[in-house]
Structures are given as structure tokens and as C-alpha cells.
Design a protein around this motif. Structure first.
Motif, short mmCIF file in Angstrom:
data_model
loop_
_atom_site.label_atom_id
_atom_site.label_comp_id
_atom_site.label_asym_id
_atom_site.label_seq_id
_atom_site.Cartn_x
_atom_site.Cartn_y
_atom_site.Cartn_z
N ALA A 56 -41.49 -49.26 -12.54
CA ALA A 56 -40.24 -50.05 -12.57
C ALA A 56 -39.07 -49.36 -11.89
O ALA A 56 -37.94 -49.46 -12.34
CB ALA A 56 -39.89 -50.43 -14.01
N GLN A 57 -39.35 -48.65 -10.80
CA GLN A 57 -38.28 -48.05 -10.03
C GLN A 57 -37.78 -49.04 -8.97
O GLN A 57 -38.58 -49.73 -8.33
CB GLN A 57 -38.76 -46.78 -9.33
CG GLN A 57 -38.96 -45.60 -10.26
CD GLN A 57 -39.36 -44.36 -9.49
OE1 GLN A 57 -40.20 -44.40 -8.63
NE2 GLN A 57 -38.74 -43.23 -9.82
N THR A 58 -36.48 -49.09 -8.77
CA THR A 58 -35.93 -49.87 -7.67
C THR A 58 -36.35 -49.22 -6.36
O THR A 58 -36.81 -48.07 -6.33
CB THR A 58 -34.40 -49.92 -7.73
OG1 THR A 58 -33.90 -48.58 -7.58
CG2 THR A 58 -33.93 -50.51 -9.06
N THR A 59 -36.17 -49.93 -5.26
CA THR A 59 -36.58 -49.37 -3.97
C THR A 59 -35.83 -48.09 -3.66
O THR A 59 -36.41 -47.13 -3.13
CB THR A 59 -36.38 -50.40 -2.85
OG1 THR A 59 -35.06 -50.92 -2.91
CG2 THR A 59 -37.37 -51.53 -2.97
N GLU A 60 -34.54 -48.04 -4.00
CA GLU A 60 -33.77 -46.82 -3.73
C GLU A 60 -34.28 -45.67 -4.60
O GLU A 60 -34.43 -44.53 -4.12
CB GLU A 60 -32.28 -47.05 -3.98
CG GLU A 60 -31.44 -45.81 -3.68
CD GLU A 60 -29.95 -46.03 -3.88
OE1 GLU A 60 -29.18 -45.10 -3.60
OE2 GLU A 60 -29.56 -47.14 -4.33
N ALA A 61 -34.55 -45.93 -5.87
CA ALA A 61 -35.06 -44.88 -6.76
C ALA A 61 -36.43 -44.41 -6.29
O ALA A 61 -36.74 -43.21 -6.34
CB ALA A 61 -35.13 -45.40 -8.19
N PHE A 62 -37.25 -45.36 -5.87
CA PHE A 62 -38.57 -44.99 -5.36
C PHE A 62 -38.45 -44.07 -4.15
O PHE A 62 -39.13 -43.04 -4.06
CB PHE A 62 -39.35 -46.25 -4.98
CG PHE A 62 -40.59 -45.98 -4.19
CD1 PHE A 62 -41.69 -45.40 -4.78
CD2 PHE A 62 -40.64 -46.29 -2.84
CE1 PHE A 62 -42.84 -45.13 -4.05
CE2 PHE A 62 -41.78 -46.01 -2.09
CZ PHE A 62 -42.87 -45.43 -2.70
N SER A 70 -34.76 -54.83 3.05
CA SER A 70 -33.44 -54.59 3.63
C SER A 70 -32.74 -53.43 2.92
O SER A 70 -32.13 -52.57 3.58
CB SER A 70 -32.58 -55.86 3.52
OG SER A 70 -31.30 -55.64 4.04
N GLU A 71 -32.86 -53.37 1.59
CA GLU A 71 -32.25 -52.28 0.85
C GLU A 71 -32.88 -50.95 1.22
O GLU A 71 -32.18 -49.95 1.45
CB GLU A 71 -32.38 -52.52 -0.65
CG GLU A 71 -31.76 -51.41 -1.49
CD GLU A 71 -31.99 -51.56 -2.98
OE1 GLU A 71 -31.37 -50.82 -3.75
OE2 GLU A 71 -32.80 -52.43 -3.37
N LEU A 72 -34.21 -50.92 1.28
CA LEU A 72 -34.90 -49.68 1.61
C LEU A 72 -34.53 -49.22 3.02
O LEU A 72 -34.29 -48.04 3.27
CB LEU A 72 -36.42 -49.89 1.50
CG LEU A 72 -37.29 -48.66 1.73
CD1 LEU A 72 -37.00 -47.58 0.70
CD2 LEU A 72 -38.78 -49.05 1.69
#
Length: 345
Positions: A226-232, A260-262
Motif C-alpha cells: 500500500a505504498q503510493t507511487t512516490e513512496a514506492f 504521471s506522478e511517478l
């Protein structure tokens, strides 16, 4: 690979061949075994994807670890009142049959890929690359399967690392160009794979690029950790990968905001190879999107400057890859951080 295998109409007898004819469990869903029992089919699939325009093809090794293969060759203790736990999995990673089987699948799959990548490259003069596919396993290091014991884990980090290390060694022996940790739903599993890669490369004195790709749910988080893309990205950036990206999971339309965020956060190449939409049992491929649809979506990602590497996961056939390749002709890749520095200078 799995989608295309199904179009060949293989049966349980076909995957077993003579070698595994007495295996106690059904093997038809164990697609990695086809590299040993039906190598001509696997090589034909590689040929078709290369001729469709793929620059990178993956080895048929998504589940080629002792841990994942144990699902098809070892009795489940839960069926007899027991449970899967670290003691059980220590026997799995130490099992000589499973360890040898994992080695053979990985090495042979890499050799099959290598053979066709080089053959097609020699024919048309454009270099092709082989990615050693390292899948997410059938167990999780992040979550407990026991609602009454949230601290319980069925397997340990060291056991997962041990299984991945054998896979990595065999892929390298088969001649892969890059190691691809993919379809990551549990970032801790991925970290074990990355530790295994770094340990093996250091021990063998080799340098092979690493690609990393996560699978996310509708909220954009890795599905178990359950990590967001930024946390991942922050969890894996220390290995300095060649690329990071998203694959499988959602279709390209639902994947867009997370990609897009990544793309805005990572300072390495961005890869994207989504499923051909969401599952649809009424579709010939089992997924919604046709080749033209995938070409349009991935072309749009490139047009918006989001990606450096594009492709397809579940539901994508050679025809889908051909459409994606055509849609990307002449499109500029996403600028890397160094490219931006040079442009500014």
C-alpha cells in the motif's frame, strides 16, 4: 507471454511432456514449465514479439523461483491441518529438486530469449535486449495471512532473498542484458529481490542494469504494501535502477495519473507496460482493449512526455505490441534529468 501461450491451445499433457508426466498436481497454469517441455512454442512467441517491433523481450520466468514452483510440486500442509510458515519455507528453499528446477527454468528461458534476440538483431541490424523477468512470488513479507495473528509471516526476508538469488544467478548464466523486478505488489518482496541482485552481482563481479516495475490498484498504491507511487520510488531508488515504472494492474486509462506522478518524481527512465484494459472473459484475449486502443494510449503517454519505455502486459499479443511500436515512431522519449541539465546549459 501468458496471453499468447493460451492461443496455442496447449493441454495438461502438453505441459507435462514425458518429464513431468507423473507430477502430482496440475501444471497447466505453471507457464514457466513450458520453457522446458515446449521450448519450440516459447521460442516462437519470442520470435513473434521481436518481429512485431519489440526492442526488449522478457524471459519466461515470472514464477521461476523455488518458492513459487513449490505451489505446483509440494503438498499444501493446510490441507492436512498444518500451516505454511518459515519452517515450511526453509525446507522449500533448501529443496534440491526445486532449487535445480528453478535454475534450469531460468537458464533455459534466458538462452531461448538470447537466441532469438540475437537472431532477429542480426537479420535487421537493430540491437535487441533480453530482460530477466523476476516476479513477485506467491507469498508476502508485508502482510500476515492470519487475521488473529497480525505479526505472523509465512516466510522470512532471508528465505525470499535466498530464492531470488538462485533465480538471479541462473538468469545471468543464461545471458540476460538486464534484470527486471516486475509486477511488484509488495515492496518488501521487491527489496528482497534487489538485495539478492546486488549480492549476486557483487559476488560474481558483474554489472547488469536493473529495471523495477510496480503493479498498483485503483488508488495508485502497491496492492499489499500500500505504498503510493512516490513512496514506492523512494523505497527502491537507492539501487540506482536503469528505469522505474508501472505495469500490469490497471488498464492504461486508469494508470495515467499514477504514471504521471511517478514520472514527475523519479530521476531515471520511466517504463509503462499496462494490461490491455481490465479483464473481460468475453474478449478473445481475456481483456478489453484492442491493438489500436493500446497504440493510442501509449502514444498519448509519449506525447505527454511521461515515458521512456513502453510495452504491454496481460492481454497484449504481438499485434498489440506492433500497434504500440507504430504509435511511438518518431516520438521523443521523456527527458532524463541529465538531458534537462544539458538543455539548460
Amino acid at each position: 507471454m501468458g496471453t499468447t501461450i493460451r492461443t496455442y491451445g496447449m493441454t495438461e499433457a502438453d505441459i507435462r511432456g514425458e518429464r513431468f508426466k507423473d507430477a502430482p498436481k496440475d501444471l497447466l497454469n505453471n507457464g514457466d514449465i513450458f520453457s522446458l517441455t515446449q521450448p519450440a512454442m516459447i521460442e516462437d512467441i519470442h520470435r513473434r514479439f521481436l518481429e512485431a517491433g519489440a526492442d526488449i523481450i522478457e524471459t519466461n520466468t515470472f514464477g521461476a523461483t523455488s518458492i513459487s514452483q513449490s505451489e505446483f510440486f509440494v503438498d499444501d500442509p493446510r490441507e492436512h491441518g498444518g500451516r505454511k510458515d518459515p519452517e515450511f519455507y526453509q525446507k522449500i528453499v533448501d529443496d534440491k529438486f526445486l532449487d535445480g528446477l528453478a535454475w534450469e527454468i531460468n537458464e533455459q528461458s534466458a538462452l531461448q530469449c538470447r537466441r532469438w534476440a540475437d537472431r532477429v538483431a542480426n537479420d535487421d541490424g537493430r540491437q535487441r535486449f533480453v530482460a530477466g523477468a523476476i516476479g513477485p512470488l506467491t507469498v508476502s513479507l508485508s502482510n500476515s495471512p492470519d487475521a488473529d495473528d497480525p505479526g505472523f509471516r509465512v516466510v522470512t526476508f532471508d528465505q525470499v532473498t535466498q530464492a531470488y538469488a538462485q533465480q538471479v544467478r541462473a538468469l545471468l548464466a543464461g545471458g540476460v542484458d538486464v534484470l527486471l523486478v516486475e509486477t511488484i505488489f509488495d515492496s518488501l518482496n521487491a527489496k528482497a529481490a534487489l538485495v539478492a541482485i546486488q549480492d549476486v552481482l557483487a559476488a560474481e563481479g558483474k554489472h547488469v542494469p536493473i529495471m523495477i516495475s510496480a503493479a498498483v490498484g485503483r488508488g495508485g498504491e502497491t496492492m499489499i504494501s500500500a505504498q503510493t507511487t512516490e513512496a514506492f520510488w523512494n523505497a527502491v531508488r537507492h539501487v540506482k535502477p536503469l528505469s522505474v515504472g508501472l505495469n500490469c494492474s490497471l488498464g492504461p486509462d486508469l494508470m495515467y495519473p499514477f504514471l504521471s506522478e511517478l514520472s514527475s518524481k523519479a530521476d531515471v527512465a520511466i517504463s509503462c507496460y499496462p494490461n490491455a484494459g481490465l479483464p473481460n472473459p468475453l474478449s478473445p484475449t481475456g481483456f478489453d482493449l484492442e491493438p489500436a486502443d493500446m497504440g493510442r494510449y501509449l502514444g498519448g503517454f509519449a506525447q505527454d512526455g511521461l515515458i521512456n519505455i513502453a510495452g504491454g502486459c496481460c492481454g497484449n499479443t504481438p499485434e498489440h505490441i506492433a500497434a504500440i511500436a507504430k504509435s511511438l515512431e518518431g516520438r521523443a522519449p521523456r527527458p532524463l534529468q541529465q538531458d534537462l541539465v544539458e538543455q539548460n546549459v
